[in-house]
Design a protein around this motif. Sequence first.
Motif, mmCIF file in Angstrom:
data_model
loop_
_atom_site.group_PDB
_atom_site.id
_atom_site.type_symbol
_atom_site.label_atom_id
_atom_site.label_comp_id
_atom_site.label_asym_id
_atom_site.label_seq_id
_atom_site.Cartn_x
_atom_site.Cartn_y
_atom_site.Cartn_z
ATOM 1 N N MET A 2 2.188 -6.350 6.492
ATOM 2 C CA MET A 2 2.568 -5.662 5.111
ATOM 3 C C MET A 2 1.369 -5.435 4.161
ATOM 4 O O MET A 2 0.890 -4.661 3.776
ATOM 5 C CB MET A 2 3.618 -6.385 4.506
ATOM 6 N N THR A 57 4.097 -10.504 7.410
ATOM 7 C CA THR A 57 3.552 -10.493 6.137
ATOM 8 C C THR A 57 2.112 -10.062 5.926
ATOM 9 O O THR A 57 1.898 -9.278 5.252
ATOM 10 C CB THR A 57 3.864 -11.881 5.498
ATOM 11 N N TYR A 97 10.934 -4.295 -0.202
ATOM 12 C CA TYR A 97 9.842 -3.448 -0.215
ATOM 13 C C TYR A 97 10.049 -3.029 1.409
ATOM 14 O O TYR A 97 9.575 -1.684 1.516
ATOM 15 C CB TYR A 97 8.427 -4.243 -0.133
ATOM 16 N N LEU A 124 5.387 1.328 7.355
ATOM 17 C CA LEU A 124 4.336 0.811 6.566
ATOM 18 C C LEU A 124 3.202 1.526 6.659
ATOM 19 O O LEU A 124 2.041 1.403 6.113
ATOM 20 C CB LEU A 124 4.089 -0.682 7.198
ATOM 21 N N SER A 141 2.734 -6.986 -3.560
ATOM 22 C CA SER A 141 3.695 -8.101 -4.444
ATOM 23 C C SER A 141 3.506 -9.368 -3.682
ATOM 24 O O SER A 141 2.554 -9.639 -3.013
ATOM 25 C CB SER A 141 5.254 -7.402 -4.336
ATOM 26 N N TYR A 173 0.624 -3.727 0.910
ATOM 27 C CA TYR A 173 1.711 -4.392 0.149
ATOM 28 C C TYR A 173 0.995 -5.308 -0.762
ATOM 29 O O TYR A 173 0.003 -6.039 -0.470
ATOM 30 C CB TYR A 173 2.546 -5.458 1.082
ATOM 31 N N LYS A 196 9.756 -9.059 -0.240
ATOM 32 C CA LYS A 196 9.214 -8.495 0.885
ATOM 33 C C LYS A 196 10.291 -7.757 1.599
ATOM 34 O O LYS A 196 10.139 -6.724 2.084
ATOM 35 C CB LYS A 196 8.464 -9.592 1.866
#
Length: 149
Positions: A46, A43, A64, A108, A53, A51, A61
């Motif tokens: 990300m 996480t 995505y 990513l 959200s 990221y 997650k």
Amino acid sequence: MTISFTEKINDSLFELNYDNDPSEAIEYLNNPENFRSFSAGLTELMIRCSYTSNPESIKEKKAYLSAALSNIGASITSPTIKSWFIEGTHPRFNERSRENMFLICFALNASLEDVNWFFSHVYYDRGFNYHDLDEAIYYYCFLHKLPYS
């Protein structure tokens, strides 16, 4: 000032007394709270890679990361991706999982610095094995910001 997880752990390791009695070190190493979970580390990667959200939503997650992996042509199953966001699970240490970790980083658009951080602080393995042709190529691609394709 915020202290990173790694700085906190490094500082606490230096406070341990290793003289003649390893029990304090063993107790520290056996406490899972002293180590970042794979889910939390993924996480964080990300978020480092844009990221935006809800970081608490496994569903968001997963969606995505699934879309990002699909965009580079990676075919990792939905249950595998979901398992990465469940606390207490960690990918196996084998060739296929290692390849998947690189795919995550490509998907990513991670920087070389973030790839090395992810491998050493989340996957708990060295970043690149330069004796492996694929990984040497991956290094070159991350160094020069080239896509997975």
